[in-house]
Design a protein around this motif. Structure first.
Motif, mmCIF file in Angstrom:
data_model
loop_
_atom_site.group_PDB
_atom_site.id
_atom_site.type_symbol
_atom_site.label_atom_id
_atom_site.label_comp_id
_atom_site.label_asym_id
_atom_site.label_seq_id
_atom_site.Cartn_x
_atom_site.Cartn_y
_atom_site.Cartn_z
ATOM 1 N N ALA A 159 -30.996 98.232 74.978
ATOM 2 C CA ALA A 159 -30.754 96.866 75.440
ATOM 3 C C ALA A 159 -31.794 95.948 74.814
ATOM 4 C CB ALA A 159 -30.819 96.777 76.958
ATOM 5 N N ILE A 160 -31.434 94.673 74.668
ATOM 6 C CA ILE A 160 -32.338 93.672 74.096
ATOM 7 C C ILE A 160 -32.524 92.535 75.093
ATOM 8 C CG2 ILE A 160 -32.633 91.935 72.295
ATOM 9 C CD1 ILE A 160 -31.358 93.742 70.334
ATOM 10 N N VAL A 203 -44.796 77.210 73.582
ATOM 11 C CA VAL A 203 -44.242 78.174 74.517
ATOM 12 C C VAL A 203 -44.283 79.553 73.875
ATOM 13 C CG1 VAL A 203 -41.893 77.763 73.682
ATOM 14 C CG2 VAL A 203 -42.238 78.742 75.954
ATOM 15 N N SER A 204 -44.573 80.573 74.684
ATOM 16 C CA SER A 204 -44.616 81.950 74.209
ATOM 17 C C SER A 204 -43.249 82.585 74.426
ATOM 18 C CB SER A 204 -45.692 82.745 74.955
ATOM 19 O OG SER A 204 -45.716 84.088 74.512
ATOM 20 N N LYS A 205 -42.562 82.909 73.329
ATOM 21 C CA LYS A 205 -41.263 83.558 73.409
ATOM 22 C C LYS A 205 -41.399 85.023 73.005
ATOM 23 C CE LYS A 205 -38.466 79.421 72.599
ATOM 24 N NZ LYS A 205 -37.333 78.835 71.840
ATOM 25 N N TYR A 206 -40.515 85.852 73.533
ATOM 26 C CA TYR A 206 -40.601 87.272 73.212
ATOM 27 C C TYR A 206 -39.205 87.872 73.061
ATOM 28 C CZ TYR A 206 -39.319 88.171 78.088
ATOM 29 O OH TYR A 206 -38.649 88.208 79.287
ATOM 30 N N THR A 207 -39.148 88.957 72.295
ATOM 31 C CA THR A 207 -37.954 89.788 72.191
ATOM 32 C C THR A 207 -38.375 91.219 72.477
ATOM 33 O OG1 THR A 207 -36.865 88.365 70.564
ATOM 34 C CG2 THR A 207 -36.132 90.650 70.683
ATOM 35 N N ALA A 208 -37.717 91.843 73.446
ATOM 36 C CA ALA A 208 -38.052 93.212 73.843
ATOM 37 C C ALA A 208 -36.840 94.117 73.644
ATOM 38 C CB ALA A 208 -38.495 93.253 75.304
#
Length: 326
Positions: free
Chosen positions: A134-135, A152-157
């Motif tokens: 999953a993403i 802003v701090s964005k992330y992809t997990a």
């Protein structure tokens, strides 16, 4: 005010005024006290608005909650336990941490250097690509905000399922800088005065004034409801010399509070807020304030969450000046 650019007043003529009681579901998300209660056709509990999701996505959401809880306890071991053995974490500076042990050491060092740091996540997208993958895309809101340029701090997990449990296999953080104009407390001069918004008998009246030798703006607001009852709250806005940015402190009539980080835009200001309602429900929002002319501005709240549940954006609302006391 230098941070504002005048926008054609035809925008006001084309704008649909929204009934004031329906502007917000959670008062802690409102900087001006435009509404205090949910509309009758909305569920009273924000969790009731959550769409149906698969049990797997619910489990991943629970892992994100567990991450925030462990982070806010400054428990590096518990944070690292949520990653796979060979996970990879790339922070917003591009530094790569390979393996659970390296990730735990990095968080332990970070907590040692930031003794009061807290975090909250806003999940913008969560999708399952297969039975075991999953993403997740989202934003991390850190309090107190980091020093330096606003953004802003964005992330992809990337989550993978290992031995029946979801774990993070890869996370990449990206710092997105906001495009801002030079800002100072003096840029808030435009707000000084009395302001009103009214429709169908419900009225919001706010007063902005300088305090503390013009180092802060104090905004007090009162909402008069159809039955004649009134609710009120206040907000302080000023320069944070440590974070080197504009900041606000909001106190709402239900006992809730919120902190906002303000950034100048060509149209006015945006404030990224994180807070809690009086009953302890965590809230986040991005509030926009755009100047129409010297006597009117537009307010809208977007990217709102309450208790981790996404809420719909509010419509744009025109706030009009009744007097100026500069």
């Amino acid at each position: 005010m230098e941070a504002f650019n005048n926008t054609s007043t035809t925008r006001e003529n084309n704008m649909r005024w929204l009934s004031l009681p329906t502007l917000l579901i959670m008062v802690a998300l409102a900087p001006t006290g435009l509404a205090q209660t949910a509309p009758s056709d909305q569920p009273s509990n924000p969790a009731d608005q959550k769409p149906d999701v698969s049990p797997e996505l619910v489990a991943i959401q629970a892992q994100s909650d567990a991450f925030a809880e462990a982070f806010n306890r400054h428990d590096a071991s518990a944070v690292a336990a949520l990653w796979t053995d060979h996970a990879e974490f790339i922070d917003d500076s591009g530094t790569v941490y390979a393996g659970r042990e390296a990730i735990e050491e990095a968080y332990a060092q970070y907590f040692a250097e930031h003794s009061d740091v807290q975090i909250q996540f806003v999940i913008d997208s969560l999708r399952q690509l297969g039975d075991n993958v999953a993403i997740e895309d989202g934003r991390a809101i850190v309090s107190p905000p980091p020093a330096g340029d606003a953004g802003v701090s964005k992330y992809t997990a990337v989550h993978t399922k290992v031995d029946g449990k979801w774990r993070m296999a890869s996370v990449r953080d990206t710092w997105v800088e906001a495009t801002v104009a030079p800002q100072s407390v003096a840029d808030l001069e435009f707000l000084i005065g009395d302001w009103v918004a009214e429709e169908h008998g419900v009225q919001m009246h706010s007063v902005c004034r300088w305090i503390a030798d013009r180092h802060f703006v104090a905004r007090t607001y009162t909402t008069t409801h159809l039955d004649g009852s009134k609710t009120s709250g206040m907000q302080l806005i000023g320069w944070n010399p440590i974070a080197e940015r504009m900041q606000s402190w909001m106190f709402s009539p239900d006992g809730g509070h919120a902190i906002g980080v303000w950034s100048a835009t060509p149209a006015g200001w945006v404030a990224e807020t994180i807070g809690t309602t009086g009953d302890g429900t965590p809230t986040t929002s991005l509030n926009r304030l755009s100047k129409l002319d010297d006597n009117a501005y537009v307010w809208q709240s977007i990217q709102r969450t309450a208790g981790g549940v996404a809420l719909p954006d509010t419509d744009e609302v025109v706030i009009k000046r009744t007097s100026s006391d500069q």
